[in-house]
Design an enzyme around this catalytic site. Structure first.
Site, mmCIF file in Angstrom:
data_model
loop_
_atom_site.group_PDB
_atom_site.id
_atom_site.type_symbol
_atom_site.label_atom_id
_atom_site.label_comp_id
_atom_site.label_asym_id
_atom_site.label_seq_id
_atom_site.Cartn_x
_atom_site.Cartn_y
_atom_site.Cartn_z
ATOM 1 N N GLU A 1 13.387 29.803 2.717
ATOM 2 C CA GLU A 1 13.132 29.843 4.158
ATOM 3 C C GLU A 1 12.749 28.497 4.768
ATOM 4 O OE1 GLU A 1 12.320 32.151 2.026
ATOM 5 O OE2 GLU A 1 12.754 34.128 2.853
HETATM 6 N N1 COA Z 1 23.681 34.818 5.730
HETATM 7 C C1 COA Z 1 24.917 34.786 6.230
HETATM 8 N N2 COA Z 1 25.982 34.407 5.547
HETATM 9 C C2 COA Z 1 25.808 34.059 4.268
HETATM 10 C C3 COA Z 1 24.541 34.068 3.658
HETATM 11 C C4 COA Z 1 23.434 34.470 4.453
HETATM 12 N N3 COA Z 1 22.186 34.548 3.974
HETATM 13 N N4 COA Z 1 24.673 33.661 2.377
HETATM 14 C C5 COA Z 1 25.969 33.413 2.202
HETATM 15 N N5 COA Z 1 26.662 33.645 3.323
HETATM 16 C C6 COA Z 1 28.077 33.456 3.588
HETATM 17 C C7 COA Z 1 28.427 31.976 3.627
HETATM 18 O O1 COA Z 1 28.115 31.417 4.890
HETATM 19 C C8 COA Z 1 29.904 32.025 3.365
HETATM 20 O O2 COA Z 1 30.574 32.350 4.563
HETATM 21 P P1 COA Z 1 32.054 31.785 4.891
HETATM 22 O O3 COA Z 1 32.935 32.355 3.818
HETATM 23 O O4 COA Z 1 32.335 32.332 6.251
HETATM 24 O O5 COA Z 1 31.953 30.278 4.823
HETATM 25 C C9 COA Z 1 30.057 33.195 2.398
HETATM 26 O O6 COA Z 1 28.862 33.983 2.522
HETATM 27 C C10 COA Z 1 30.183 32.722 0.980
HETATM 28 O O7 COA Z 1 29.082 31.866 0.715
HETATM 29 P P2 COA Z 1 29.214 30.495 -0.116
HETATM 30 O O8 COA Z 1 27.985 29.686 0.147
HETATM 31 O O9 COA Z 1 30.526 29.860 0.141
HETATM 32 O O10 COA Z 1 29.222 31.101 -1.616
HETATM 33 P P3 COA Z 1 28.617 30.471 -2.922
HETATM 34 O O11 COA Z 1 29.025 31.373 -4.034
HETATM 35 O O12 COA Z 1 28.943 29.014 -3.036
HETATM 36 O O13 COA Z 1 26.999 30.539 -2.732
HETATM 37 C C11 COA Z 1 24.887 31.583 -2.178
HETATM 38 C C12 COA Z 1 26.366 31.786 -2.589
HETATM 39 C C13 COA Z 1 24.271 32.943 -1.914
HETATM 40 C C14 COA Z 1 24.172 30.904 -3.347
HETATM 41 C C15 COA Z 1 24.841 30.652 -0.919
HETATM 42 O O14 COA Z 1 25.730 31.180 0.062
HETATM 43 C C16 COA Z 1 23.484 30.528 -0.286
HETATM 44 O O15 COA Z 1 22.671 29.751 -0.752
HETATM 45 N N6 COA Z 1 23.243 31.278 0.829
HETATM 46 C C17 COA Z 1 22.025 31.142 1.616
HETATM 47 C C18 COA Z 1 20.965 32.045 1.022
HETATM 48 C C19 COA Z 1 19.639 31.861 1.703
HETATM 49 O O16 COA Z 1 19.100 30.772 1.804
HETATM 50 N N7 COA Z 1 19.069 33.001 2.132
HETATM 51 C C20 COA Z 1 17.770 33.060 2.743
HETATM 52 C C21 COA Z 1 17.896 33.389 4.177
HETATM 53 S S1 COA Z 1 16.291 33.517 4.920
#
Ligand code: COA
Length: 263
Positions: A135
């Protein structure tokens, strides 16, 4: 549109599956609402004795949907508080389930995903699970999940992981008490969850609910006369209950109690 949550009831086990794999099971208002509905349904359905929280795809849960958070940033003060309370309410519901809950964790569990794990009674993770309280990296704080995360890992560890937003491994999650068991892969994950579920199903259903209430009532409290009286009243009530009588009679008669299903 696909359903955000899948539910299934199988031999006393209620399985709730987050089903937004293309968004890494990030939760928006619709998923929070659907998950809340599923939790109430599982907790009130007499066919369900244990609840497993799982998810589809390679991530357990990427926390709050950042598109939803971004949208919500434009809400007025009243709307934004109502919105945040929806998530707080869902976590509280999960935390307060009368039935035992088991989290089945694969892949990333970030932000609110850590909150879901912490709010379950028991958590089992695959070695590939990764955790992070991201966060502050996003300029926000792990607010509504904090009571559950701090209860699970303690204030000291929360200070590190909430402030650094570092990613940590399944092994570290095990070390700090966020998960109870770690296993090599998805096949072993199903096996380990199955073993925990079987252990829970062998126990008195009323006793399990009462045991959860007991833990909540005594945790982090000094052992005062009030607490002693309360715990004595709880055991007195349970040993005189139909389930308590059946459980003790079954042991003494060397038979299985009525709640253990015949195979
Ligand atoms: N909210 C919205 N969309 C999300 C998301 C979230 N919390 N986490 C992932 N996505 C979306 C990405 O934006 C991406 O969208 P796109 O295809 O339109 O570009 C899609 O999911 C795939 O994510 P990507 O990052 O390309 O996949 P990855 O396998 O490389 O990584 C994660 C996966 C989960 C490790 C990474 O997406 C991540 O770190 N997400 C943020 C998580 C986070 O910080 N959550 C806390 C929120 S308070």
């Amino acid at each position: 549109m696909s359903e955000t949550i899948l539910t299934e009831i199988d031999n006393g086990v209620g399985i709730i599956t987050l089903n937004r794999a293309d968004r890494h099971n990030a939760f928006d208002d619709a998923l929070i609402q659907d998950l809340s509905t599923a939790l109430v349904r599982m907790d009130t359905d007499s066919d369900v004795r244990v609840v497993v929280l799982s998810s589809t795809g390679k991530s357990f849960c990427a926390g709050a949907d950042l598109n939803w958070m971004k949208r919500a940033a434009a809400y007025n003060a009243e709307e934004t508080q109502r919105d945040a309370l929806g998530l707080a309410g869902m976590l509280r519901m999960l935390n307060d389930m009368k039935k035992p809950t088991v989290a089945r964790v694969q892949g990333p569990a970030y932000g609110g995903g850590v909150g879901l794990v912490a709010a379950c009674d028991i958590a089992i993770a695959a070695f590939d699970a990764q955790f992070a309280l991201t966060e502050v990296k996003l300029g926000i704080i792990p607010a509504v999940i904090s009571p559950y995360v701090i209860a699970a890992i303690g204030e000291r560890k929360a200070r590190r992981y909430m402030l650094t937003a570092e990613r940590f491994s399944a092994a570290e999650a095990y070390r700090i008490g966020l998960v109870h068991e770690i296993v090599p892969g998805e096949a072993e994950l199903d096996e380990a969850v199955g073993e925990i579920v079987d252990a829970l199903l062998a126990n008195g259903p009323v006793a399990l609910g009462e045991c959860k209430a007991l833990i909540k009532a005594v945790a982090n409290r000094p052992i005062t006369p009030d607490v002693m009286i309360d715990t004595a009243q709880r055991i007195a009530r349970l040993r005189a209950s139909a389930e308590g009588k059946e459980g003790m009679a079954a042991f003494l008669e060397k038979r299985k109690p009525s709640w253990v299903q015949k195979q």
